[in-house]
Design a protein around this motif. Sequence first.
Motif, mmCIF file in Angstrom:
data_model
loop_
_atom_site.group_PDB
_atom_site.id
_atom_site.type_symbol
_atom_site.label_atom_id
_atom_site.label_comp_id
_atom_site.label_asym_id
_atom_site.label_seq_id
_atom_site.Cartn_x
_atom_site.Cartn_y
_atom_site.Cartn_z
ATOM 1 N N LEU A 61 -3.455 6.690 4.429
ATOM 2 C CA LEU A 61 -3.340 5.326 3.910
ATOM 3 C C LEU A 61 -3.107 5.328 2.403
ATOM 4 O O LEU A 61 -2.345 4.512 1.880
ATOM 5 N N ILE A 62 -3.763 6.247 1.704
ATOM 6 C CA ILE A 62 -3.550 6.364 0.257
ATOM 7 C C ILE A 62 -2.105 6.764 -0.031
ATOM 8 O O ILE A 62 -1.427 6.163 -0.877
ATOM 9 N N SER A 63 -1.609 7.783 0.672
ATOM 10 C CA SER A 63 -0.250 8.268 0.416
ATOM 11 C C SER A 63 0.785 7.207 0.775
ATOM 12 O O SER A 63 1.825 7.096 0.115
ATOM 13 N N SER A 64 0.513 6.410 1.799
ATOM 14 C CA SER A 64 1.452 5.353 2.183
ATOM 15 C C SER A 64 1.584 4.301 1.087
ATOM 16 O O SER A 64 2.692 3.833 0.783
ATOM 17 N N ILE A 65 0.474 3.935 0.460
ATOM 18 C CA ILE A 65 0.523 2.947 -0.619
ATOM 19 C C ILE A 65 1.207 3.534 -1.845
ATOM 20 O O ILE A 65 1.993 2.851 -2.521
ATOM 21 N N ILE A 66 0.929 4.806 -2.160
ATOM 22 C CA ILE A 66 1.632 5.452 -3.277
ATOM 23 C C ILE A 66 3.133 5.453 -3.023
ATOM 24 O O ILE A 66 3.939 5.195 -3.931
ATOM 25 N N ASN A 67 3.523 5.722 -1.787
ATOM 26 C CA ASN A 67 4.945 5.684 -1.427
ATOM 27 C C ASN A 67 5.524 4.292 -1.665
ATOM 28 O O ASN A 67 6.605 4.147 -2.250
ATOM 29 N N ALA A 84 6.079 7.858 3.943
ATOM 30 C CA ALA A 84 4.685 7.491 3.732
ATOM 31 C C ALA A 84 3.765 8.694 3.629
ATOM 32 O O ALA A 84 2.709 8.623 2.998
ATOM 33 N N MET A 85 4.131 9.805 4.240
ATOM 34 C CA MET A 85 3.282 10.995 4.195
ATOM 35 C C MET A 85 3.586 11.878 2.995
ATOM 36 O O MET A 85 2.723 12.619 2.529
ATOM 37 N N TYR A 86 4.819 11.819 2.494
ATOM 38 C CA TYR A 86 5.218 12.667 1.374
ATOM 39 C C TYR A 86 5.893 11.810 0.308
ATOM 40 O O TYR A 86 7.107 11.820 0.160
ATOM 41 N N PRO A 87 5.112 11.036 -0.427
ATOM 42 C CA PRO A 87 5.684 10.166 -1.464
ATOM 43 C C PRO A 87 6.152 10.967 -2.671
ATOM 44 O O PRO A 87 6.035 12.197 -2.717
#
Length: 409
Positions: A198-204, A300-303
Amino acid sequence: MTLSRTFVAAVVGILSAATSANAITNGVGKLPAWNAFACDVNETLIIQTANYMKEYGLLDVGYNHVNLDDCWAMKDRSSTGEVMSDNIRFPSMNTLTDQLHALGLYYSDSGWFTCAGFPGSFMHEEQDATTFQSWGFDFLKYDNCAIPFDDIIQEGMIGSGAWQMLSLRWQKKTGTTLIFSLCEWGWIDGDIGPQWNLISSIINSVSFITQATNYYGRNDLDMLEIGNGDLTYDEAKTHFTAWALVKAPLLIGTNLATISQEMLSILKNQEIIAVNQDPIYGTSISPFRWGINSDWTYNAMYPAQYWSGPSENGTVFMLINTESEPANMFFNLTESPWIRAGIQYSVRDLWTHTDNGTAVRSFTAMNVPAHGVVALLLKEDGNEPTGLMPPCAGEAFYECTAENGTSYS
C-alpha cells in the motif's frame, strides 16, 4: 486534500505541510491525525494523546495540533440545524480545546453525511463554520463522502470547495488562521495501510503528480502508519521519508501509547522534517529516473526510485530500493535538474546524520536495505577537480567538444 476514506477517528500529533488557506507561512502548518482508533474516541483519549505528544517530544519537533476527525458528533442536528458534539463522549468542545492549550482540529464533510454516517455540511456550510469557530477550532478537513447527485449540486470541484472561501472570510473577520484541508478523491490510489504494497502504491501514484504541490496546496498521501501493522523499520523510514520530502502533511495515525522508541525516532527526524517544512521551497521532490522500470512507468509495486528537489540548504535526494533484497544504487549527479555541472558537492546523510565526504559527478549508495531509503542533502563545495576525463559528465551531453574540435561523445 485528504484522499482517504478510512473510518478511523482520533489522533496523535500532526506536522502538516499546509493545504490551502494557511499557505505562505514559515513552518507551513503542523498538526495530528487518526488511523488507530476508528470511532472509539472520546475527550479523555484526545487529552491522553496530547499528553503523549508532549511527553515524547513530538511537540518540540513541530507536531503541535491534535486532529479529531470523524465520529465526534450526534447523529442528528439540533432543531435549528446546528451540528452538535456527542454529549457523552465530547460533552464540551470548548473545554476540550481549552485543555489542549493549542489549535484544535475537527472534521466536516461536503455531503449529506460524513464517511462514518454523521451529519455532513451540505447546505449547512456557513452555519457549521460559525459553530466550529465558536468551539475554538483552527483546522477544517472537508471530506468528500455522501455527495448529492449531480442534478442537485450542479458544480465541479471548485464549486464544491466553497468552504475555502468561507475559511478565508473567517480569517479576515476574526483575525485567526484557519488551515483548510480539501478532499478531492481520485489522484492517489487507495487508502493507506501498514503494509508495504500500500505504501509503494501511493508512492507510485504521487510520482506522476508532484507538480501539484506548492504553498497553495499539498498532495495529501493519507496518514502516517509509523508503528502500525506489518511495516519493518526500513519500510517505515521509507514511508516517512517519501511523505515528508514530497511535502505531504505529516499526520501521525498511530496509537502513541504503544509506539516503540525505534518507530518514534523516525517521526522525530528533524533533518527530514526541516525539508518538509522548508520556508523557501514549497515544491515536492520529483523522480529524475525510475530505475528498475523505464521512466514514466506506472507500477504500484516498483515505483520510481531516484528523486530530487530543491531546499533552502541544498539539493535533496531520495533513493528508494523497491526490491526485496539489499541493492547498491548509483546515479550521475547531473541527472538531477537541480545539480550544476563542473561542481563537486558535499554529502549529508539525513538518516545517519553524518557528513559523508564529497561527491564528484556521481554517487553510489551502498547496500540499501530491501524497501529501504537513502535521503541525502548535497551542497555545492567548489569546482570539481581539474583534469577529469572525459571533460564532460553525464549521458545528457550528446556531444562534448573542445575548442579545437576534439569530440568526446
